[in-house]
Scaffold this active site. Structure first.
Site: not given
Ligand code: SDX
Length: 432
Positions: A307, A364
């Site tokens: 998140h 989710d």
């Molecule tokens: C919602 O914003 C809100 O409030 C949203 C929400 C709401 O109520 O409106 O809470 C609802 O959208 C919840 C999120 C639902 N999405 C998912 O579950 C999809 C999976 N998660 C992601 O793709 C990710 O975590 C996000 C999109 C939610 C957040 O992405 P960020 O903040 O841009 O973080 P990032 O992509 O830069 O990740 C940071 C690191 C990275 O690794 P490094 O490059 O540092 O090595 O964490 C890793 C990412 O690769 N990472 C994950 C991961 N999420 C982040 N690695 C594996 N699995 C994951 N799910």
């Protein structure tokens, strides 16, 4: 005395006013930065950028706190209802008995859509994703209420518009479901409350009058309360962006529905179940998928994890997980997806990759298991998220348009394209 921060650019000092929130959150006010310095800030994804001042929802990502108008989400789930939370988010206070009765009557009054709209649904192919239908229908709704095209309506008309939207989006969602399963549309019944009417419109058929199970009814109330708002998330920011041009509320909400659809946002609840089903088909070896999620060369992400704001356990995921067990036990359902989800969570929470990046289950991760137990089909999961988030979207739109100094949202950029160059006639362009 105004607090300021000093910015030194090439030896020139600039004072930036410091803005402090009621929960001690702090910001640098850069509204004059470009005029004074010629510089803008750069923040792809807006991870460090405040778009507005708001009094609706407070999130503390480090401590896993979520409050609507100051009231903690766990207390609201325990003691309130979705309709009451709608009022709280939109109007800022819990309603008196009289205010609540009037609000519910207003919403109930608008429980029908124009009969012409029914033909819109049947024009879609049966496999159409309900999110595509919902966003189109919400925008189309405005053509039947031309007075709504005025974004800056007088307050009383605006309240009527809000009640209309809260009521009719639920009908459009149920009709989109009925279209997808090839069943006749079912109309609201005046004696049913908001959510019971939704379940009735979804699951009543000419052969069966749906009677909501009280446990399912309460679980849906909690699910919708949990989803009701989340400050400046992607879809809410989209609603604000669209509304800032003075587009009408229906157009802004339609845009929010589209933004929510993405699998990194509200579409994640559908993606989680599809992921759990894929893991189940692959022998339920969740360790393999934890390793895939960590592998930078593998595009797989653990959906429902991570998140932008929560760097602790999403308080909503904790509440949903509790109700998940309760609903499945009550219904006598043994859903392998729940065991796989719990296995993934247990493995991830003890894995350095997830710990280091502060990746926890988000809203989710478990919600789809609950929806499935309620006989909601997977392609309707994000529609359920949209129905829950609707009051939050409306509250933020209302807060923005009631802001006397409201401005159209228009971010800037850093240009890195070609510098000036002449037009080259076709005959002189050689193949690359
Ligand atoms: C919602 O914003 C809100 O409030 C949203 C929400 C709401 O109520 O409106 O809470 C609802 O959208 C919840 C999120 C639902 N999405 C998912 O579950 C999809 C999976 N998660 C992601 O793709 C990710 O975590 C996000 C999109 C939610 C957040 O992405 P960020 O903040 O841009 O973080 P990032 O992509 O830069 O990740 C940071 C690191 C990275 O690794 P490094 O490059 O540092 O090595 O964490 C890793 C990412 O690769 N990472 C994950 C991961 N999420 C982040 N690695 C594996 N699995 C994951 N799910």
């Amino acid at each position: 005395m105004e607090k300021t921060a000093q910015l030194d650019i090439a030896g020139n000092l600039y004072s930036l006013p410091i803005v402090e929130g009621t929960e001690d959150d702090k910001a640098l006010d850069i509204t004059r930065l470009r005029n004074d310095t010629g510089y803008i800030t750069l923040d792809p994804g807006y991870g460090n950028t405040g778009a507005c001042i708001s009094s609706i929802t407070y999130i503390d990502g480090d401590r896993g706190i979520l409050r609507y108008r100051g009231i903690d989400i766990a207390e609201l789930c325990e003691r309130s209802t979705f309709m009451e939370v709608c009022y709280l988010l939109i109007y800022g206070e819990l309603p008196t008995a009289e205010e609540f009765a009037k609000f519910k009557d207003q919403v109930l009054f608008h429980s029908l859509i124009h009969e012409d709209m029914k033909s819109f649904f049947t024009s879609y192919p049966g496999h159409a994703h309900p999110m595509a239908i919902l966003s189109a229908m919400v925008c189309s709704l405005s053509v039947y209420h031309p007075q709504l095209m005025e974004a800056m309506q007088p307050a009383t008309e605006r309240d009527e518009t809000i009640a209309r939207l809260l009521s009719k989006v639920r009908v459009l969602a149920a009709f989109a479901y009925k279209r997808s399963v090839g069943e006749a549309f079912v109309y609201s019944r005046p004696e049913l409350d908001y959510l019971s009417n939704f379940l009735h419109m979804m699951f009543t058929t000419p052969m069966r009058s749906y009677q909501p199970d009280p446990v399912i009814r309460k679980a849906l109330d909690v699910l919708f309360m949990i989803h009701a708002d989340h400050e400046q998330n992607c879809s809410t920011s989209t609603v604000r962006m669209v509304g800032s041009s003075k587009a009408n509320l229906f157009a802004a909400i339609s845009a929010g529905i589209c933004a929510l659809w993405g699998e990194w946002h509200g579409g994640a609840n559908q993606a989680v179940i599809e992921m759990l089903e894929a893991i189940q088909r692959d022998g339920s070896n969740h360790r393999k998928y934890i390793d895939k999620a960590k592998d930078k060369n593998d595009p797989f992400r653990l959906m429902g994890f991570g998140h932008r704001v929560y760097k602790n356990y999403d308080p909503r995921a904790s509440i949903i997980k509790k109700y998940c067990d309760e609903v499945l036990n009550h219904l006598g359902i043994n859903d392998p997806a729940l065991e796989i989800a719990k296995g993934l969570e247990e493995a991830a929470l003890t894995d350095e990759y997830f710990i280091e990046r502060k990746l926890y289950p988000n809203v989710d991760f478990y919600s789809g298991i609950m929806y499935r137990a309620m006989s909601i089909p997977t392609n309707m999961f994000t529609v359920m998220f949209a129905l829950g988030r609707l009051p939050g979207w409306i509250a933020h739109w209302k807060e923005m348009i009631e802001e006397p100094a409201m401005k159209i949202a228009r971010p800037r950029q850093v240009y890195t394209g070609p510098t000036q160059r002449p037009y080259v006639p076709l005959a002189q362009r050689s193949a690359k």
